[in-house]
Design a protein around this motif. Structure first.
Motif, mmCIF file in Angstrom:
data_model
loop_
_atom_site.group_PDB
_atom_site.id
_atom_site.type_symbol
_atom_site.label_atom_id
_atom_site.label_comp_id
_atom_site.label_asym_id
_atom_site.label_seq_id
_atom_site.Cartn_x
_atom_site.Cartn_y
_atom_site.Cartn_z
ATOM 1 N N ARG A 1 0.829 -1.207 0.000
ATOM 2 C CA ARG A 1 0.000 0.000 0.000
ATOM 3 C C ARG A 1 0.863 1.257 0.000
ATOM 4 N NH1 ARG A 1 -4.637 -1.718 -2.002
ATOM 5 N NH2 ARG A 1 -5.378 -3.564 -0.916
ATOM 6 N N LEU A 2 1.932 1.241 0.790
ATOM 7 C CA LEU A 2 2.821 2.405 0.836
ATOM 8 C C LEU A 2 3.544 2.606 -0.496
ATOM 9 C CD1 LEU A 2 4.374 2.051 4.410
ATOM 10 C CD2 LEU A 2 2.623 3.670 3.652
ATOM 11 N N LEU A 3 3.936 1.508 -1.135
ATOM 12 C CA LEU A 3 4.589 1.619 -2.443
ATOM 13 C C LEU A 3 3.641 2.206 -3.479
ATOM 14 C CD1 LEU A 3 6.656 -1.712 -2.643
ATOM 15 C CD2 LEU A 3 7.536 0.615 -2.378
ATOM 16 N N ARG A 4 2.393 1.789 -3.451
ATOM 17 C CA ARG A 4 1.431 2.335 -4.398
ATOM 18 C C ARG A 4 1.193 3.822 -4.136
ATOM 19 N NH1 ARG A 4 -3.137 -2.520 -4.417
ATOM 20 N NH2 ARG A 4 -1.745 -4.171 -5.173
ATOM 21 N N ALA A 5 1.119 4.194 -2.875
ATOM 22 C CA ALA A 5 0.928 5.610 -2.544
ATOM 23 C C ALA A 5 2.134 6.428 -2.987
ATOM 24 C CB ALA A 5 0.695 5.766 -1.042
ATOM 25 N N THR A 6 3.333 5.910 -2.728
ATOM 26 C CA THR A 6 4.546 6.621 -3.149
ATOM 27 C C THR A 6 4.622 6.728 -4.665
ATOM 28 O OG1 THR A 6 5.708 5.764 -1.198
ATOM 29 C CG2 THR A 6 7.057 6.643 -2.987
ATOM 30 N N LEU A 7 4.234 5.673 -5.358
ATOM 31 C CA LEU A 7 4.243 5.708 -6.818
ATOM 32 C C LEU A 7 3.274 6.754 -7.347
ATOM 33 C CD1 LEU A 7 5.285 4.443 -9.446
ATOM 34 C CD2 LEU A 7 3.416 2.781 -9.294
ATOM 35 N N ALA A 8 2.123 6.885 -6.710
ATOM 36 C CA ALA A 8 1.157 7.905 -7.129
ATOM 37 C C ALA A 8 1.743 9.304 -6.977
ATOM 38 C CB ALA A 8 -0.127 7.771 -6.310
ATOM 39 N N VAL A 9 2.451 9.539 -5.850
ATOM 40 C CA VAL A 9 3.075 10.851 -5.635
ATOM 41 C C VAL A 9 4.141 11.112 -6.695
ATOM 42 C CG1 VAL A 9 4.492 12.212 -4.048
ATOM 43 C CG2 VAL A 9 2.580 10.855 -3.164
ATOM 44 N N PRO B 1 -5.882 12.074 -1.816
ATOM 45 C CA PRO B 1 -7.007 11.125 -1.895
ATOM 46 C C PRO B 1 -6.561 9.704 -2.241
ATOM 47 C CG PRO B 1 -7.568 13.169 -3.009
ATOM 48 C CD PRO B 1 -6.104 13.252 -2.676
ATOM 49 N N LEU B 2 -5.573 9.574 -3.138
ATOM 50 C CA LEU B 2 -5.076 8.244 -3.484
ATOM 51 C C LEU B 2 -4.323 7.611 -2.319
ATOM 52 C CD1 LEU B 2 -3.754 9.065 -7.077
ATOM 53 C CD2 LEU B 2 -5.904 7.946 -6.466
ATOM 54 N N VAL B 3 -3.550 8.424 -1.607
ATOM 55 C CA VAL B 3 -2.809 7.913 -0.448
ATOM 56 C C VAL B 3 -3.779 7.424 0.631
ATOM 57 C CG1 VAL B 3 -1.220 8.534 1.414
ATOM 58 C CG2 VAL B 3 -0.792 9.353 -0.915
ATOM 59 N N LEU B 4 -4.782 8.249 0.926
ATOM 60 C CA LEU B 4 -5.754 7.863 1.951
ATOM 61 C C LEU B 4 -6.595 6.672 1.500
ATOM 62 C CD1 LEU B 4 -6.906 11.367 3.215
ATOM 63 C CD2 LEU B 4 -5.320 9.782 4.295
ATOM 64 N N GLN C 1 -5.424 4.148 -0.215
ATOM 65 C CA GLN C 1 -4.593 2.981 0.074
ATOM 66 C C GLN C 1 -4.617 2.658 1.567
ATOM 67 O OE1 GLN C 1 -3.197 0.935 -2.150
ATOM 68 N NE2 GLN C 1 -4.107 2.219 -3.742
ATOM 69 N N ILE C 2 -4.592 3.694 2.394
ATOM 70 C CA ILE C 2 -4.692 3.464 3.843
ATOM 71 C C ILE C 2 -6.043 2.840 4.183
ATOM 72 C CG2 ILE C 2 -4.730 4.600 6.102
ATOM 73 C CD1 ILE C 2 -2.807 6.672 4.979
ATOM 74 N N TRP C 3 -7.095 3.331 3.524
ATOM 75 C CA TRP C 3 -8.432 2.788 3.748
ATOM 76 C C TRP C 3 -8.508 1.316 3.344
ATOM 77 C CZ3 TRP C 3 -13.012 3.016 5.908
ATOM 78 C CH2 TRP C 3 -14.078 2.345 5.328
ATOM 79 N N ARG C 4 -7.908 0.960 2.193
ATOM 80 C CA ARG C 4 -7.927 -0.422 1.735
ATOM 81 C C ARG C 4 -7.187 -1.341 2.706
ATOM 82 N NH1 ARG C 4 -8.766 -1.386 -3.721
ATOM 83 N NH2 ARG C 4 -8.507 -3.561 -3.086
ATOM 84 N N PHE C 5 -6.182 -0.797 3.394
ATOM 85 C CA PHE C 5 -5.434 -1.599 4.362
ATOM 86 C C PHE C 5 -6.226 -1.784 5.664
ATOM 87 C CE2 PHE C 5 -2.406 -1.721 7.965
ATOM 88 C CZ PHE C 5 -1.770 -2.917 7.676
ATOM 89 N N LEU D 1 -13.503 9.996 6.271
ATOM 90 C CA LEU D 1 -12.291 10.112 5.466
ATOM 91 C C LEU D 1 -12.498 11.086 4.314
ATOM 92 C CD1 LEU D 1 -9.406 8.985 5.079
ATOM 93 C CD2 LEU D 1 -10.403 7.238 3.594
ATOM 94 N N THR D 2 -13.624 10.965 3.634
ATOM 95 C CA THR D 2 -13.932 11.876 2.530
ATOM 96 C C THR D 2 -14.068 13.313 3.023
ATOM 97 O OG1 THR D 2 -15.112 10.070 1.436
ATOM 98 C CG2 THR D 2 -15.509 12.289 0.621
#
Length: 254
Positions: free
Chosen positions: A26-34, A92-95, A97-101, A118-119
């Motif tokens: 999840r953190l990798l996906r969030a970092t990739l989005a950034v 929003p994408l980072v949060l 991923q946190i939500w999915r976790f 969250l929204t």
């Protein structure tokens, strides 16, 4: 398949290593989005800085401009701005991923409350930053550029200006999270709407103290942060009343 308490079986039985691997992904996906957003934003970094500095530049006397006191500032300041904008845009994408976790470990009624919160937190943070840029900054810079002593030329440093702006945008964005924080405190059982209402005088004083600490030393900017904080607190109390389920002893006391 789920356990008797409503927790999904695969989530409950997942070993610690599985949780850590899931968190890593999840953190990798969030970092990739950034990083992807940063790559798209960076070519426009100078234009972004021009837009961000517009509230101050239009108030400077004719012939005066911003300066760079550091040789590397013309390169690193837009770079820093592009990275910050990328993080803000990717939030929003980072949060998500946190939500999915976190979501698989929540009960159904917790999911129904967590997603709107969250929204709302994302929308309120953006609203606070927008309020600071479009309302607060013009008034603050108008005040500062009008009170300078005669014979002093105003040539703000671009690096210090960016730090000042980011601090102010973050302060207002964070202060606009008060309704969400208020509802979370009530849902966690740390307080009740009635107790929050009883502490209203202390909250008002606290809002002005926070405004004094986080904004420039003038009454206008302090009030522009303190008054919305107080109004957002009142909105949070109203929302908390809608979601609060009083305990039996609280009902009997009422």
């Amino acid at each position: 398949m789920s356990q008797s308490d409503g927790t999904p079986m695969d989530q409950a039985s997942m070993p610690l290593l599985g949780h850590l691997l899931e968190l890593r992904d999840r953190l990798l996906r969030a970092t990739l989005a950034v990083l992807i957003l940063f790559a798209g934003i960076y070519p426009f970094a100078n234009t972004l800085y021009q837009w961000l500095s517009e509230p101050l530049r239009r108030l400077l006397p004719a012939g005066q401009t911003m300066i760079a006191t550091d040789v590397t500032a013309p390169f690193f300041v837009p770079l820093k701005l592009a990275l910050v904008v990328a993080v803000f845009a990717a939030m929003p994408l980072v949060l998500h991923q946190i939500w999915r976790f976190v979501a698989p470990a929540l009960h159904q009624h917790e999911k129904r409350l967590a997603f709107p919160l969250l929204t709302s937190a994302i929308a309120l943070f953006y609203a606070g930053a927008a309020f600071a840029y479009f309302v607060v900054l013009p008034l603050v810079f108008g005040f500062f550029t009008s009170v300078g002593p005669a014979g002093v030329e105003e040539m703000p440093d671009m690096s210090q200006y960016l730090d000042f702006i980011l601090k102010l945008l973050f302060a207002f964005g964070l202060s606009f999270e008060i309704p969400v924080a208020t509802v979370l405190l009530v849902l966690a059982g740390a307080t009740t709407p009635a107790r929050l209402s009883a502490k209203r005088p202390y909250v008002v004083v606290g809002c002005f103290v926070v405004g004094m600490l986080l904004t420039p030393p003038d009454l206008i900017s302090q009030s522009l942060l303190a008054v919305p904080m107080w109004l957002l607190f009142e909105a949070g109390v109203v929302c908390a009343r809608l979601v609060h389920r009083p305990a039996p002893q609280d009902t009997q006391d009422g």
